[in-house]
Design an enzyme around this catalytic site. Structure first.
Site, PDB file in Angstrom:
ATOM      1  N   ARG A  80       0.838  -1.194   0.000  1.00 36.42           N
ATOM      2  CA  ARG A  80       0.000   0.000   0.000  1.00 36.42           C
ATOM      3  C   ARG A  80       0.878   1.251   0.000  1.00 36.42           C
ATOM      4  NH1 ARG A  80      -4.122  -1.681   4.918  1.00 36.42           N
ATOM      5  NH2 ARG A  80      -5.055  -3.518   3.902  1.00 36.42           N
ATOM      6  N   ASP A 128       1.065   5.579   0.359  1.00 37.60           N
ATOM      7  CA  ASP A 128       0.383   6.691   1.000  1.00 37.60           C
ATOM      8  C   ASP A 128      -0.153   7.671  -0.034  1.00 37.60           C
ATOM      9  OD1 ASP A 128       1.225   5.629   3.413  1.00 37.60           O
ATOM     10  OD2 ASP A 128       2.932   7.000   3.622  1.00 37.60           O
ATOM     11  N   ARG A 160       9.356   7.735   4.761  1.00 38.43           N
ATOM     12  CA  ARG A 160       9.327   9.190   4.909  1.00 38.43           C
ATOM     13  C   ARG A 160       9.896   9.628   6.250  1.00 38.43           C
ATOM     14  NH1 ARG A 160       3.209  10.529   3.606  1.00 38.43           N
ATOM     15  NH2 ARG A 160       3.890  12.627   4.231  1.00 38.43           N
TER      16      ARG A 160
END
Length: 257
Positions: A45, A47, A193
């Protein structure tokens, strides 16, 4: 199927009630092509705002088509910033886009320049402060191997365990761009991130090289740097055992890297 997409206009991969996920658009396109609804499973998945060069999905349908027909047919119903790259119909039923992958790879492209990007807006991250490449590489060494990455985990993460194995972190510079290439068996929500943001705090001199190891050992998300922007983050894709013989993913990002 292998997919490429720009994540700028979407709220991430996962299907959302408002239909703004990449998964929503893919499943609507499949429904139009197939004439019936179907659900998809992805390798990883992404973001909101995160792009993908080699997302892999699988789904089960009773319809038989040639691989080229799947590519052209589904692309006819997809938005211009999502495209099927390839399709395979001959994989064994044991194949699972998520569970069969033994590692995943992300690349972060960052413009390191006093002036913000314009033509590359939303396709690269940006930091205006000078960044020392040697400090980045030295700090990243502590992240290699199996660790509890709770300090780099989003509070919204749904993973069963924060323990992941990072196989490699390669960092290099090409002109005004810094490139971070990370490979791991799996990643936590916002993990890349958060790592990039913390590495930059070391690279620009705000924190000592030893600080990153201390943050990792603490397991405390509050001690790490803020989550860095999604702009410039690309899911290169998963790696599968050679027995599946899936097409390789090009790591060239448009006209950039």
């Amino acid at each position: 199927m292998g997919l490429c997409y720009s994540g700028t206009s979407y709220c991430g991969w996962q299907s959302q009630p408002g239909g703004c996920g990449v998964q929503d658009h893919l499943e609507r396109a499949l429904a139009q092509f197939l004439g019936c609804p179907t659900r998809t499973v992805c390798a990883g998945r992404t973001d909101a705002g995160v792009h993908a060069l080699g997302q892999v999905v699988h789904f089960d349908v009773p319809l038989q088509r040639e691989p080229s027909s799947w590519v052209r047919g589904v692309n006819a119903f997809l938005p211009r910033d999502i495209a099927v790259q390839w399709a395979r119909t001959d994989l064994p039923t044991t194949f699972d886009a998520r569970r069969s992958a033994y590692q995943r790879r992300y690349r972060y492209v960052l413009r390191n320049h006093p002036v913000r990007p314009a033509l590359d807006h939303a396709r690269v991250g940006w930091t205006h402060r000078p960044v020392d490449l040697d400090r980045l590489r030295a700090a990243a060494q502590c992240l290699l191997g199996e660790h509890d990455f709770s300090a780099f985990r989003s509070s919204e993460c749904q993973a069963h365990s924060p323990v992941k194995t990072v196989q490699a972190i390669d960092i290099w510079r090409e002109g005004d761009y810094l490139i971070f290439d990370l490979r791991a068996n799996a990643f936590l929500h916002h993990m890349v991130r958060n790592i990039v943001g913390s590495l930059l705090a070391v690279g620009n001199g705000s924190k000592p090289v030893s600080w990153l190891a201390e943050v990792l050992a603490s397991g405390d998300r509050r001690l790490a740097a803020p989550t860095f922007m999604a702009d410039g983050l690309y899911f290169i894709g998963p790696d599968y055992p050679a027995e599946f013989n899936l097409p390789p993913t090009s790591t060239r990002i448009g006209l950039l890297i």
